[in-house]
Design an enzyme around this catalytic site. Structure first.
Site, PDB file in Angstrom:
ATOM      1  N   SER A  41       0.798  -1.228   0.000  1.00 13.91           N
ATOM      2  CA  SER A  41       0.000   0.000   0.000  1.00 13.91           C
ATOM      3  C   SER A  41       0.832   1.279   0.000  1.00 13.91           C
ATOM      4  O   SER A  41       0.328   2.334  -0.344  1.00 13.91           O
ATOM      5  CB  SER A  41      -0.956   0.011   1.195  1.00 13.91           C
ATOM      6  N   LYS A 103       0.922   4.526   6.841  1.00 14.01           N
ATOM      7  CA  LYS A 103       0.395   5.337   5.743  1.00 14.01           C
ATOM      8  C   LYS A 103       0.999   6.740   5.843  1.00 14.01           C
ATOM      9  O   LYS A 103       1.709   7.072   6.789  1.00 14.01           O
ATOM     10  CB  LYS A 103      -1.133   5.451   5.810  1.00 14.01           C
TER      11      LYS A 103
END
Length: 295
Positions: A41, A103
């Site tokens: 990701s 993230k």
């Protein structure tokens, strides 16, 4: 006398283990904690198989900074400051507190976030993305690692940690991961060579970083308008079309769930072979990523 001597030896062993464990817990809680990257990701910033250190002190400490943080012993943070938009941060998943995510921070309390046709808007302003260049994500079955993965129509060969085009090292960026054959048979959509575009994105505070887009028409490329609530943050992955983040399943992340910013990569490999197979280290280790700092 022998009984007493055995007792002293047992006590010494116990003290060594006990105090060693206390030091390790304190080090991981207050200073640095290691994590590994299990998903793509955050490509191109972080690759699957990267092992990172996270700094624990910059944003202060919450109950999640310590063992048994999910026991809800207290709420709030103490010491430390606020993160900046653009920081790459590890945090505890607010939906499943047994999971840690990494993230990039995109929005702070009061900010509005929206994706329209693959473009990011922060507080109503489009975020610039420039310098488009090719990027390849190659997920190769392990059975093909010896012979290499050949794409004749592009005159491309993927072998070990390298991609060759026209018998020369590729001039674009890429990531290579070797997956179990059984996984690839059961998840054919996840294995193969995927061609995307790498951009340089410039956030409102001037932070520049790379992102990868496969398309501008993916499910998360058009979203409703998000307004980040008080004491929460909005996170997104740099691999914009392959990231479960605040646009979807995890939603807004409470301030208490933040663990700290990623400092650097201390070890990286591509799952080519077991660690003990040292003769394969040349094809397994991503030596150029050892010690790489994260922006």
């Amino acid at each position: 006398m022998p009984t007493k001597k055995k007792t002293n030896i047992a006590r010494d062993w116990f003290n060594t283990i006990f105090y060693g464990a206390l030091i390790a817990i304190a080090f991981r809680s207050f200073l640095l904690e290691p994590f590994n990257i299990p998903s793509g990701s955050m490509i191109p910033t972080l690759h699957v198989g990267d092992h990172i250190f996270v700094e624990k002190w910059p944003y202060g400490y919450s109950r999640y900074s310590f063992p048994f943080g999910s026991w809800h012993l207290w709420n709030g943070r103490f010491w430390g400051g606020e993160p900046d938009v653009g920081d790459v941060i590890v945090f505890r998943n607010p939906i499943n507190e047994s999971q840690d995510y990494v993230k990039r921070l995109i929005g702070k309390p009061g900010d509005t976030i929206q994706m329209i046709d693959g473009r990011l808007y922060i507080n109503g302003e489009i975020v610039p993305r420039d310098n488009p260049r090719p990027y390849i994500i190659a997920n190769i079955p392990k059975s093909l690692r010896s012979a290499g993965f050949h794409i004749p129509e592009k005159n491309m060969m993927i072998k070990g940690n390298k991609i060759w085009v026209d018998n020369k090292p590729a001039e674009f960026n890429y990531t290579i991961e070797y997956k179990d054959d059984k996984f690839c048979r059961m998840n054919q959509w996840a294995c193969g060579v995927f061609e995307g575009t790498e951009y340089t994105e410039t956030l409102p505070n001037g932070v520049q970083h790379s992102i990868v887009e496969m398309t501008d028409d993916a499910p998360l490329d058009n979203t409703p308008l998000f307004t980040v609530p008080e004491n929460h943050y909005f996170f997104m992955g740099d691999n914009r079309d392959n990231s479960g983040d605040s646009r979807a399943d995890i939603g807004y992340v409470p301030r208490d769930n933040v663990l700290g910013p990623v400092w650097f990569i201390w070890y990286s490999h591509n799952y080519y072979s077991p660690m003990l197979a040292f003769w394969n280290w040349g094809n397994k280790m991503r030596w150029d990523r050892f010690g790489m700092g994260i922006d």
